[in-house]
Design a protein around this motif. Structure first.
Motif, mmCIF file in Angstrom:
data_model
loop_
_atom_site.group_PDB
_atom_site.id
_atom_site.type_symbol
_atom_site.label_atom_id
_atom_site.label_comp_id
_atom_site.label_asym_id
_atom_site.label_seq_id
_atom_site.Cartn_x
_atom_site.Cartn_y
_atom_site.Cartn_z
ATOM 1 N N GLY A 1 39.856 42.604 40.056
ATOM 2 C CA GLY A 1 38.796 43.432 39.486
ATOM 3 C C GLY A 1 38.527 43.043 38.040
ATOM 4 N N ILE A 2 39.614 42.797 37.310
ATOM 5 C CA ILE A 2 39.466 42.416 35.908
ATOM 6 C C ILE A 2 38.775 41.070 35.784
ATOM 7 C CG2 ILE A 2 40.813 41.660 33.923
ATOM 8 C CD1 ILE A 2 42.540 44.046 34.372
ATOM 9 N N MET A 3 39.179 40.160 36.662
ATOM 10 C CA MET A 3 38.522 38.857 36.643
ATOM 11 C C MET A 3 37.023 39.018 36.847
ATOM 12 S SD MET A 3 38.777 35.850 39.327
ATOM 13 C CE MET A 3 37.125 36.086 39.895
ATOM 14 N N ILE A 4 36.645 39.869 37.806
ATOM 15 C CA ILE A 4 35.222 40.087 38.066
ATOM 16 C C ILE A 4 34.534 40.670 36.829
ATOM 17 C CG2 ILE A 4 33.551 41.405 39.435
ATOM 18 C CD1 ILE A 4 35.454 41.226 41.777
ATOM 19 N N ASN A 5 35.177 41.670 36.235
ATOM 20 C CA ASN A 5 34.575 42.301 35.060
ATOM 21 C C ASN A 5 34.390 41.332 33.905
ATOM 22 O OD1 ASN A 5 34.232 44.855 36.045
ATOM 23 N ND2 ASN A 5 36.364 45.386 35.662
ATOM 24 N N MET A 6 35.450 40.573 33.637
ATOM 25 C CA MET A 6 35.372 39.633 32.516
ATOM 26 C C MET A 6 34.302 38.596 32.784
ATOM 27 S SD MET A 6 38.312 40.219 30.522
ATOM 28 C CE MET A 6 39.495 38.931 30.292
ATOM 29 N N ALA A 7 34.260 38.096 34.036
ATOM 30 C CA ALA A 7 33.257 37.090 34.367
ATOM 31 C C ALA A 7 31.861 37.685 34.228
ATOM 32 C CB ALA A 7 33.487 36.571 35.781
ATOM 33 N N GLY A 8 31.718 38.948 34.647
ATOM 34 C CA GLY A 8 30.420 39.604 34.536
ATOM 35 C C GLY A 8 30.006 39.738 33.078
ATOM 36 N N ALA A 9 30.982 40.133 32.250
ATOM 37 C CA ALA A 9 30.671 40.352 30.843
ATOM 38 C C ALA A 9 30.283 39.050 30.153
ATOM 39 C CB ALA A 9 31.864 40.991 30.150
ATOM 40 N N SER A 10 30.837 37.914 30.649
ATOM 41 C CA SER A 10 30.495 36.654 30.005
ATOM 42 C C SER A 10 29.434 35.882 30.800
ATOM 43 C CB SER A 10 31.759 35.819 29.810
ATOM 44 O OG SER A 10 32.417 35.680 31.044
ATOM 45 N N PHE A 11 28.718 36.597 31.658
ATOM 46 C CA PHE A 11 27.611 36.003 32.420
ATOM 47 C C PHE A 11 28.028 34.811 33.265
ATOM 48 C CE2 PHE A 11 25.688 38.366 29.041
ATOM 49 C CZ PHE A 11 24.658 39.027 29.680
ATOM 50 N N ASP A 12 29.300 34.820 33.707
ATOM 51 C CA ASP A 12 29.771 33.724 34.547
ATOM 52 C C ASP A 12 29.606 34.159 36.012
ATOM 53 O OD1 ASP A 12 30.938 31.547 35.577
ATOM 54 O OD2 ASP A 12 32.721 31.611 34.283
ATOM 55 N N THR A 13 28.368 34.138 36.481
ATOM 56 C CA THR A 13 28.055 34.740 37.770
ATOM 57 C C THR A 13 28.772 34.072 38.938
ATOM 58 O OG1 THR A 13 25.897 35.017 36.772
ATOM 59 C CG2 THR A 13 26.121 35.716 39.031
ATOM 60 N N ASP A 14 28.971 32.765 38.859
ATOM 61 C CA ASP A 14 29.703 32.079 39.934
ATOM 62 C C ASP A 14 31.059 32.733 40.135
ATOM 63 O OD1 ASP A 14 27.606 30.375 39.990
ATOM 64 O OD2 ASP A 14 28.622 28.725 38.963
ATOM 65 N N LYS A 15 31.740 32.975 39.022
ATOM 66 C CA LYS A 15 33.071 33.563 39.085
ATOM 67 C C LYS A 15 33.029 34.967 39.675
ATOM 68 C CE LYS A 15 36.353 31.680 35.790
ATOM 69 N NZ LYS A 15 37.033 31.910 34.515
ATOM 70 N N VAL A 16 32.008 35.729 39.288
ATOM 71 C CA VAL A 16 31.868 37.080 39.841
ATOM 72 C C VAL A 16 31.825 37.000 41.358
ATOM 73 C CG1 VAL A 16 30.377 39.106 40.031
ATOM 74 C CG2 VAL A 16 30.657 37.978 37.818
ATOM 75 N N PHE A 17 31.000 36.090 41.856
ATOM 76 C CA PHE A 17 30.861 35.992 43.303
ATOM 77 C C PHE A 17 32.138 35.496 43.972
ATOM 78 C CE2 PHE A 17 26.266 36.433 42.644
ATOM 79 C CZ PHE A 17 25.977 37.284 43.688
ATOM 80 N N VAL A 18 32.887 34.624 43.299
ATOM 81 C CA VAL A 18 34.171 34.197 43.865
ATOM 82 C C VAL A 18 35.074 35.416 44.040
ATOM 83 C CG1 VAL A 18 36.260 32.847 43.496
ATOM 84 C CG2 VAL A 18 34.039 31.872 42.920
ATOM 85 N N GLY A 19 35.101 36.271 43.012
ATOM 86 C CA GLY A 19 35.910 37.493 43.099
ATOM 87 C C GLY A 19 35.454 38.385 44.234
#
Lengths: 282, 261, 260
Positions: free
Chosen positions: A231-249
């Motif tokens: 969840g944290i990984m998703i949040n951090m990725a979201g906050a830094s606009f790293d959308t690929d990472k969000v979707f991986v999560g």
């Protein structure tokens, strides 16, 4: 008479064919938006306004982007494993505690009427509350670490488990209980031989609901704190606009959710031979 | 007498989706039912008698052959035929009266008129005072009366009855058989009746058609030469027993052949 | 006579007594400092905070924001979910095409999409609307679909046999048979919608009751946190009660006790 024409084969596998093509079409559409295929393709038709069909990958990512990012995170850097381990650990402890507490509580409330009268108001109130609203409270009490997250997962999971265990005892055929008491069975013996086997399928479907709830717990609990966790990984990725990472999560959670519910469904089916289908459609 | 219903060489083939095998369910069924006649079809379970009824109603299309009602070929359900279904096929969310109205609504009869016509048949089947009850509040026998009224109100040329009493207990069933004869005489309908109970078929019918199993074939026509009106006492009559024996041995032979092959 | 009445209300009486015991114990624990009231608050403190907030326009603004998110998200989920569920149940091919997407969405807690929604719609009302909608729409689709599928073939056969049109079949057979399932879905979905409001506002917001709870938590104002939580409990109970009332009107044809 045994020949199967191609038309027959198509008809028999219609489900697979339509489902797979719809999914493939979805992936192509997605990729196309992010790469601007549709903008280029429709430019002669729509002119300037076709530009709106090219969407920045920062907003929607793309299937290939997600695939590439997964490969990196799983195989090359391996950075995702600690997140999975952390979240998985919280899930196991929280869900395990919910089972250990919820099943006996529900069974007792189902068996002893007075106890259920006591438990009922609390259970209904908790059930009507979106339990994640307790989150700020838990943070105040025990901080943002491992145990706070376990607590929220526990709270989310324990309710469906208790409620199903309670309902399970209520559905035990009273004739069977009469048989047991006419043979002079002790309370413990009745529990073991009559109540437990008939209640098991319901308890298992309660657990299936609880798995879904605890996934919510994982994602929400990890809104707070800044250590590891999916969840944290998703949040951090979201906050830094790293959308690929969000979707991986998201993908990891989808797969974990599917695996767990399907696994539990398989177990349910094993114990389920004698139970007529009832409406349990969530 | 003019035949009201004629079936000519009706065949029905299924295709099993998993194996792709083709299965013959009905094999060249030919029969006719005269105006005002009460005809039963009996046969072992799996002989396709209910399937045949569905073909007559037009719910299932025949693979080959034809169904003719009043000289006209039919291939889909129509108001000239009405089915009394096997079990509780009453719509549970409708009251008795509204269940009986259902068919009329489907053919566009105005609500008030449908209600009036339906009420007449609710009375005919003896359910006066229950018109606003829901099906779950009725016994099995009463539910089947509603089912019967729902079919009769359509004023069909032929009444198709698909084991309507199979789910009832033995006493209720016999009582309903007598009731059915009373209503039949009053309504003056042509009936095709499906059952697996030999005594029921004989007691009700002018003619019994025996089906053989897998694929369903017409095995024999048995005429029931017993005067009407009939009462349940008939079931202890020697003529009744003779017919019962005859039909029983026809079905039994068939079952034996099936078991050996 | 009196004994009868007593017996009839035993569940409620025992339940009320248990609640009362719980509340008194809580109050006593705070009064006699068994635990620090700053952490556990107490019923009387919560009550006085409630009275205070009643006068506070900021609180009403929060309520307005949260209810807007809840109501519109939930209504949109109903408006989309029921027709979609019916279509998936009624047309086999629609089910084949959409089934995989719905299964996937069902396996993942929709609150997971919160970061993406914020990315797309910002931290205002629209991202919450989207999460509430996503959370509620899936259970509505699934239970409506299940309702259509359990519509027993025998009723459809009756309609066909009487030559009912598609529209007539739909209105007289499919809809009434599906209604109980739709209500189950609506009840479940109301919980999911409320969850969406809370999570959305905890995650990123500038107003709303969830936002208020989060801020109060940060400031260690336990009383306000509890008040906010109770407000959500109350909302949840009211919504399920209203739905149960409506359901009862559609349910006269079912024998007592068959209603889950």
């Amino acid at each position: 008479m045994n020949s199967r024409s191609i038309a027959d084969i198509c008809r028999d596998n219609e489900r697979l064919i339509i489902g797979a093509s719809a999914f493939a079409a979805f992936l192509v559409m997605w990729e196309g938006f992010s790469r601007g295929w549709w903008a280029t393709l429709l430019a002669p038709l729509l002119g300037e306004s076709a530009r709106a069909l090219a969407i920045k990958p920062i907003f929607i990512s793309s299937p290939t982007g997600v695939a590439q990012q997964s490969w990196t995170m799983f195989a090359i850097t391996g950075e995702i494993w600690p997140h999975i381990a952390q979240s998985g650990g919280q899930l196991v402890v929280g869900l395990g505690a919910a089972i250990v507490v919820g099943v006996p509580l529900g069974l007792a409330a189902g068996r002893y009427r007075t106890f259920s009268y006591i438990l009922d108001p609390f259970l209904s109130a908790l059930n009507a509350t979106p339990q994640v609203a307790f989150l700020p409270l838990f943070v105040m009490w025990i901080g943002t670490g491992f145990w706070m997250r376990v607590l929220i997962i526990f709270l989310l999971a324990v309710i469906p488990i208790t409620m199903n265990a309670l309902a399970a005892v209520r559905t035990v055929d009273p004739r069977l209980l009469k048989v047991a008491s006419s043979f002079g069975a002790t309370e413990l013996h009745t529990f073991r031989t009559i109540i437990a086997p008939s209640a098991l399928p319901f308890i298992l479907s309660g657990m299936r609901l609880a798995v879904g709830r605890s996934m919510i717990g994982i994602v929400v609990a990890e809104l707070y704190g800044s250590a590891t966790g999916i969840g944290i990984m998703i949040n951090m990725a979201g906050a830094s606009f790293d959308t690929d990472k969000v979707f991986v999560g998201v993908l990891v959670i989808v797969i974990a959710g599917l695996l767990m519910t399907e696994g539990l469904r398989a177990i349910e089916r094993r114990f389920d031979g004698w139970r007529p289908a009832i409406g349990d459609n969530m | 007498m003019t035949p009201k219903l004629v079936a000519k060489d009706v065949c029905l083939e299924y295709r099993q989706p998993r194996t792709g095998d083709r299965l013959l369910a009905l094999d060249r069924i030919s029969l006719s039912v005269n105006e005002g006649e009460f005809v039963s079809i009996v046969g072992p379970s799996g002989c396709g008698k209910t399937t045949f009824l569905s073909v007559v109603d037009g719910l299932l299309p025949a693979t080959s052959g034809e169904i003719i009602v009043d000289g006209l070929r039919v291939n889909k359900p129509g108001p000239d035929r009405a089915v009394v279904f096997q079990d509780a096929s009453l719509l549970p969310w409708r009251t008795v009266l509204r269940n009986v109205c259902y068919g009329l609504e489907c053919i566009g009869v105005r609500a008030a008129e449908a209600r009036e016509r339906a009420m007449k048949f609710v009375q005919m089947v003896g359910l006066d005072g229950f018109e606003n009850s829901y099906p779950y509040e009725l016994s099995g026998g009463m539910q089947q009366r509603v089912n019967l009224a729902r079919a009769l109100v359509m004023d069909p040329k032929i009444l198709l009855m698909d084991e309507p009493f199979a789910a009832l207990d033995a006493q209720t069933r016999e009582y309903m058989q007598e009731e059915l004869l009373r209503i039949w005489e009053q309504a003056n309908k042509t009936v095709l009746f499906i059952t697996h109970q030999i005594d029921e078929a004989i007691f009700l019918s002018d003619r019994v058609i025996v089906f053989s199993a897998r694929p369903g074939r017409v095995r024999e026509h048995v005429t029931v030469d017993i005067e009407r009106p009939r009462s349940l006492k008939l079931k202890r009559d020697p003529r009744f027993h003779a017919l019962e024996d005859r039909i029983w041995s026809l079905i039994h032979d068939d079952a034996l052949v099936q078991a050996r092959s | 006579m009196q004994g009868d009445a007593l017996q009839r209300y035993t569940p409620q009486l025992v339940g009320a007594a248990a609640l009362l015991a719980f509340v008194s114990f809580w109050e006593a624990a705070a009064t006699y400092k068994l635990a620090d009231p700053m952490f556990i608050s107490s019923p009387s403190r919560i009550a006085s905070v409630a009275a205070e907030m009643w006068e506070d326009p900021d609180f009403w603004r929060d309520v307005k924001v949260s209810s807007t998110e809840f109501i519109w998200g939930y209504l949109a989920a109903i408006a989309v979910g029921i027709p979609l569920g019916l279509a998936i149940g009624w047309y086999k091919r629609v089910q084949y095409a959409l089934g995989p997407f719905i299964d996937v969405l069902n396996a993942v807690p929709r609150v997971t999409f919160m970061p993406i929604m914020v990315l797309w719609f910002g931290i205002g009302i629209w991202s919450k609307f989207a999460v509430v909608f996503l959370g509620a729409v899936i259970p509505i689709i699934l239970s409506t679909y299940a309702g259509v599928r359990t519509n027993e073939a025998r009723y459809l056969r009756v309609a066909k046999s009487f030559g009912a049109s598609q529209m007539k079949t739909f209105k007289s057979i499919i809809l009434p048979g599906t209604a109980p399932y739709i209500f189950t879905g609506l009840k479940y979905a109301s919980g999911r919608a409320l969850l969406g409001v809370v999570v959305g506002e905890l995650y990123a917001a500038t107003a709303g009751v969830g936002h208020m709870i989060a801020q109060a938590g940060n400031a260690f104002e336990t009383d306000r946190v509890f008040f906010g939580v109770l407000l959500f409990t109350f909302t949840g109970l009211v919504v399920t009660t209203i739905l149960a009332r409506i359901e009862k009107r559609f349910d006269r044809w079912r024998p007592e006790g068959a209603v889950r």
